[in-house]
Design a protein around this motif. Structure first.
Motif, PDB file in Angstrom:
ATOM      1  N   ARG A   3       6.107   2.476  41.010  1.00 26.64           N
ATOM      2  CA  ARG A   3       7.017   3.346  41.753  1.00 26.64           C
ATOM      3  C   ARG A   3       8.251   2.538  42.137  1.00 26.64           C
ATOM      4  NH1 ARG A   3       8.148   4.701  47.072  1.00 26.64           N
ATOM      5  NH2 ARG A   3       8.490   6.904  47.444  1.00 26.64           N
ATOM      6  N   PHE A   4       9.412   3.191  42.114  1.00 29.80           N
ATOM      7  CA  PHE A   4      10.617   2.566  42.621  1.00 29.80           C
ATOM      8  C   PHE A   4      11.554   3.645  43.145  1.00 29.80           C
ATOM      9  CE2 PHE A   4      11.426   3.157  38.090  1.00 29.80           C
ATOM     10  CZ  PHE A   4      12.683   3.714  38.049  1.00 29.80           C
ATOM     11  N   VAL A   5      12.467   3.230  44.028  1.00 31.47           N
ATOM     12  CA  VAL A   5      13.464   4.122  44.627  1.00 31.47           C
ATOM     13  C   VAL A   5      14.830   3.487  44.421  1.00 31.47           C
ATOM     14  CG1 VAL A   5      14.297   5.180  46.759  1.00 31.47           C
ATOM     15  CG2 VAL A   5      11.825   4.943  46.366  1.00 31.47           C
ATOM     16  N   LEU A   6      15.788   4.285  43.975  1.00 29.46           N
ATOM     17  CA  LEU A   6      17.173   3.840  43.833  1.00 29.46           C
ATOM     18  C   LEU A   6      18.058   4.760  44.663  1.00 29.46           C
ATOM     19  CD1 LEU A   6      17.394   3.285  39.971  1.00 29.46           C
ATOM     20  CD2 LEU A   6      17.166   1.542  41.739  1.00 29.46           C
ATOM     21  N   VAL A   7      19.030   4.187  45.342  1.00 30.99           N
ATOM     22  CA  VAL A   7      19.982   4.964  46.132  1.00 30.99           C
ATOM     23  C   VAL A   7      21.375   4.679  45.583  1.00 30.99           C
ATOM     24  CG1 VAL A   7      20.969   5.359  48.424  1.00 30.99           C
ATOM     25  CG2 VAL A   7      18.510   4.902  48.174  1.00 30.99           C
ATOM     26  N   THR A   8      22.123   5.754  45.288  1.00 27.09           N
ATOM     27  CA  THR A   8      23.461   5.635  44.716  1.00 27.09           C
ATOM     28  C   THR A   8      24.414   6.512  45.514  1.00 27.09           C
ATOM     29  OG1 THR A   8      22.439   5.388  42.532  1.00 27.09           O
ATOM     30  CG2 THR A   8      24.808   5.878  42.579  1.00 27.09           C
ATOM     31  N   THR A 104      28.274  12.052  48.163  1.00 23.50           N
ATOM     32  CA  THR A 104      26.848  12.340  48.047  1.00 23.50           C
ATOM     33  C   THR A 104      26.060  11.043  48.001  1.00 23.50           C
ATOM     34  OG1 THR A 104      27.318  14.328  46.753  1.00 23.50           O
ATOM     35  CG2 THR A 104      25.083  13.445  46.584  1.00 23.50           C
ATOM     36  N   THR A 105      24.979  11.031  48.733  1.00 20.49           N
ATOM     37  CA  THR A 105      24.001   9.959  48.578  1.00 20.49           C
ATOM     38  C   THR A 105      22.892  10.535  47.718  1.00 20.49           C
ATOM     39  OG1 THR A 105      24.538   8.938  50.686  1.00 20.49           O
ATOM     40  CG2 THR A 105      22.377   8.415  49.735  1.00 20.49           C
ATOM     41  N   MET A 106      22.689   9.923  46.567  1.00 17.76           N
ATOM     42  CA  MET A 106      21.675  10.376  45.613  1.00 17.76           C
ATOM     43  C   MET A 106      20.508   9.391  45.681  1.00 17.76           C
ATOM     44  SD  MET A 106      22.192  11.094  41.532  1.00 17.76           S
ATOM     45  CE  MET A 106      22.543   9.392  41.098  1.00 17.76           C
ATOM     46  N   ARG A 107      19.306   9.922  45.871  1.00 14.89           N
ATOM     47  CA  ARG A 107      18.103   9.082  45.933  1.00 14.89           C
ATOM     48  C   ARG A 107      17.149   9.487  44.810  1.00 14.89           C
ATOM     49  NH1 ARG A 107      15.877  10.607  50.424  1.00 14.89           N
ATOM     50  NH2 ARG A 107      13.988  11.490  49.573  1.00 14.89           N
ATOM     51  N   ASP A 108      16.845   8.533  43.960  1.00 19.17           N
ATOM     52  CA  ASP A 108      15.880   8.738  42.874  1.00 19.17           C
ATOM     53  C   ASP A 108      14.575   8.054  43.248  1.00 19.17           C
ATOM     54  OD1 ASP A 108      17.467   9.723  40.290  1.00 19.17           O
ATOM     55  OD2 ASP A 108      18.735   8.280  41.341  1.00 19.17           O
ATOM     56  N   THR A 109      13.486   8.807  43.194  1.00 22.75           N
ATOM     57  CA  THR A 109      12.162   8.237  43.386  1.00 22.75           C
ATOM     58  C   THR A 109      11.390   8.478  42.098  1.00 22.75           C
ATOM     59  OG1 THR A 109      12.230   8.739  45.745  1.00 22.75           O
ATOM     60  CG2 THR A 109      10.060   8.275  44.782  1.00 22.75           C
ATOM     61  N   VAL A 110      10.998   7.398  41.448  1.00 25.02           N
ATOM     62  CA  VAL A 110      10.311   7.480  40.168  1.00 25.02           C
ATOM     63  C   VAL A 110       8.914   6.885  40.315  1.00 25.02           C
ATOM     64  CG1 VAL A 110      10.332   6.776  37.739  1.00 25.02           C
ATOM     65  CG2 VAL A 110      12.487   7.327  38.900  1.00 25.02           C
ATOM     66  N   ALA A 111       7.909   7.643  39.893  1.00 29.43           N
ATOM     67  CA  ALA A 111       6.528   7.166  39.880  1.00 29.43           C
ATOM     68  C   ALA A 111       5.985   7.413  38.472  1.00 29.43           C
ATOM     69  CB  ALA A 111       5.687   7.901  40.916  1.00 29.43           C
TER      70      ALA A 111
END
Length: 149
Positions: A3-8, A104-111
């Protein structure tokens, strides 16, 4: 499972970032390094709830196919894509969009989970988690450049 989270942060309103994130053409352009293309399902427009798309791409010198479905969708707020067929034992990518003034703050959560039991878990820890985070980060950089210029 990895799992990881990226914020852009993107200087564009959430609606525009949301729509660009679901656009097959924008996605394809962002993944040009992997020769990624949409080969089945929706291949030429923005995706909506229930849509599927099959991607063909080259990673690690091997051609892969992955069919993903949009399984959750709230306009300008979030969507989720999940693998229906493909190389992973499981794949879930949550995309969240939060207004930050005119940006916009975009948050991707990938599992995701690799196949092949213990060997797959080792691959997740040693190679795949970092590789996938870099791939999504590159995609986000492309979105940011596209929307800010």
């Amino acid at each position: 499972m990895a799992r990881f989270v990226l914020v852009t942060h993107i200087e564009a309103e959430p609606r525009r970032v949301f729509e660009a994130s679901l656009d097959v053409g924008v996605h394809t352009a962002s993944m040009a390094g992997a020769c990624e293309e949409a080969v089945a399902g929706v291949t030429d427009r923005g995706l909506v709830l229930g849509d599927t798309v099959t991607w063909r791409a080259r990673h690690f010198g091997v051609w892969w196919r992955m069919t993903a479905e949009i399984t959750a969708y709230e306009p300008a707020g979030f969507f989720v894509d999940e693998q229906r067929r493909g190389p992973f034992r499981s794949w879930r990518h949550e995309h969240h969009f939060v207004a930050d003034g005119d940006a916009t703050t975009m948050r991707d959560t990938v599992a995701f989970a690799a196949p092949f039991g213990p060997v797959g878990r080792l691959a997740e820890a040693v190679v795949l988690r970092r590789y996938m985070a870099r791939l999504i980060s590159n995609r986000n950089r492309h979105l940011k450049q596209t929307l800010e210029h």
